[in-house]
Design an enzyme around this catalytic site. Sequence first.
Site, PDB file in Angstrom:
ATOM      1  N   LYS A 209       0.746  -0.964  -0.046  1.00  0.00           N
ATOM      2  CA  LYS A 209      -0.004   0.003  -0.093  1.00  0.00           C
ATOM      3  C   LYS A 209       0.900   1.082  -0.062  1.00  0.00           C
ATOM      4  O   LYS A 209       1.924   1.224   0.190  1.00  0.00           O
ATOM      5  CB  LYS A 209      -0.923   0.180   1.251  1.00  0.00           C
ATOM      6  CG  LYS A 209      -1.884  -0.934   1.348  1.00  0.00           C
ATOM      7  CD  LYS A 209      -2.743  -0.817   2.661  1.00  0.00           C
ATOM      8  CE  LYS A 209      -3.910  -1.935   2.945  1.00  0.00           C
ATOM      9  NZ  LYS A 209      -4.983  -1.995   2.020  1.00  0.00           N
ATOM     10  N   ARG A 283      -9.803 -11.922   2.432  1.00  0.00           N
ATOM     11  CA  ARG A 283     -10.735 -13.162   1.831  1.00  0.00           C
ATOM     12  C   ARG A 283      -9.819 -14.419   1.997  1.00  0.00           C
ATOM     13  O   ARG A 283     -10.453 -15.414   2.438  1.00  0.00           O
ATOM     14  CB  ARG A 283     -11.228 -12.972   0.546  1.00  0.00           C
ATOM     15  CG  ARG A 283      -9.903 -12.974  -0.403  1.00  0.00           C
ATOM     16  CD  ARG A 283     -10.476 -12.168  -1.657  1.00  0.00           C
ATOM     17  NE  ARG A 283     -10.546 -10.725  -1.394  1.00  0.00           N
ATOM     18  CZ  ARG A 283     -10.872  -9.852  -2.594  1.00  0.00           C
ATOM     19  NH1 ARG A 283     -11.196 -10.485  -3.696  1.00  0.00           N
ATOM     20  NH2 ARG A 283     -10.945  -8.469  -2.427  1.00  0.00           N
TER      21      ARG A 283
END
Length: 431
Positions: A209, A283
Site C-alpha cells: 500500500k 478473504r
Amino acid sequence: MKGNPMSELFKVVLSHDAPAAYWGKADVSFEQQTATIHLKSAMPLRQIQMAARKLRNQGLSAVVLAGNGWDVDRQWSFYQGFVTAKGGFQVEWSGDAAQINELKQRAISASFVRQLTNDTPENLYPVKLASDTAAWLGSLAPEKVSYRIISGDELLQQQWIGIHAVGRGSTRSPALLELDYNPFDTDAPVSVALVGKGITFDSGGYSIKSSEGMLGMKADMGGAATVAGALGLAIQRGLKQRVKLYLCCAENLVSGNAYKLGDILTYKNGTTVEVVNTDAEGRLVLADGLQAASESGARFIIDAATLTGAAVMAVSSQYNAIFSPQPAVLALTQQKAAEVAENVWPLPLDPWHQDACPSAYADTANSRAVKGGGPGGASNAAGFLWRFVTPQADWLHIDLAAAFEDNASAMWAAGATTHGMLTIAQLLDSE
C-alpha cells in the site's frame, strides 16, 4: 457511566422549538449550564449525533441527557457522536431502568471494540487479539465460555492454510481463535457461528500500500472486534443460544518469508487459490474461518470484515454492505439493523460471482490483477468467500464500510465507530 453528581454535569436537552432569534439558524443553543438541541430535521438521530460532535469539539467532556424525548436510539446516537478515541468523556443516561441497563451494556461492548480497533499494531498483534478477546468474553460468562488458540505452524497441521500464509511474513505468529459460548449443560447444537477478519496490520504485502493507504491499517481487524463486541453484548443481554466465534488473526507484512504473487494455496476443502494480489488477504484468512464455521454445524453463519474499498465506494462510510445468497437473510438483516438505527445496504451476489476471479493455474484467483480488484470488487470478494460456506447453512457476509473513520467528520470522531455491532447482536438475539 458513573461519575460526578448530575448537578455538576452540563445538561443536554431536546426541543422541537426553534431557538431564540439571536441564535439564527443554529441547531444548538446554550443557556447557563444547559445546551438545547433544536430538532428540525427529518433525520433526528443524525442531527443529534452531529450536535454531540459539535458539543465535544467545543470542549465539553461530561454531560447528562436530561428532559423529555431521550429514547434509547437518541441517547445512543448522542453517545456515538460524543465519544473520542482519547477517552476522557462522561455521559449520564436517562430513562427507566431497562433503558439505562441497555445503554450501559452497549457502552461496555462498544468500549471493548474501540479499545481493540484503535490500539496500535505494535501492541495488538495476532495472538494478543485472540487472547484479549477470549479473556473479555470469558469474563462476561466464565462458566459458559471455552476456547482454544491455534497459532504458528500448528495452523498448517490443522490445515488452516490461508491464515498461515498471510501471517507467515511476520515474526509474530498468526492465530485462529475458536471460542464456544454454550449456555446449556449439554452438547447443544450450534445456532450461530461468527467469523471475523483479524488483520492486526495490513501493509498490503508485496502488493504494498501507499503510506497514506497504510496509515489506518491497524483497524483492519475491525471485523474481529465487531463480531466479538456483538457476542459480548448478546451475552450481557442473557443470550440463550449456543454460538461459536472464529477470529482469523494475522499481520500482513513484507519479509523473506512472506507469501508472494503467483503462490497457489490449497485449502482444507480442496479449493486451490492463486494469489494475484497479496493485498486481498482478508478473504484468504476468512476462507479458513468460514470452513471452521461450516464444520461447527451452525445453521446461520455471519462473517464481518473490513474487506474492500469497493464497498466504501458503493455505499459510502455511512452504510455497511451486506451480501447473502438467501433473500430472507438480507431482509432479516435490514429489519434488525433498522431496529437499532444502523445502516446496511444489500449488494449483488449471484452464483457467477464465485467465478469472477478466474485463474489459469488454480480453481480461482483471490482477486483480479487490476487496481482495486476491478468493477464489482465487493461482490467478487463475496463470491470468493461463498466457495467456503456449507450450503446447509444460511450465510450473511458484512463488508464493514462504516467501521472506521480515518479522520474526524461531522458525524464521528476519528477511529472506530462500532457501526455494525448492534446489528449483529440483534441477529443473535433473534435466533
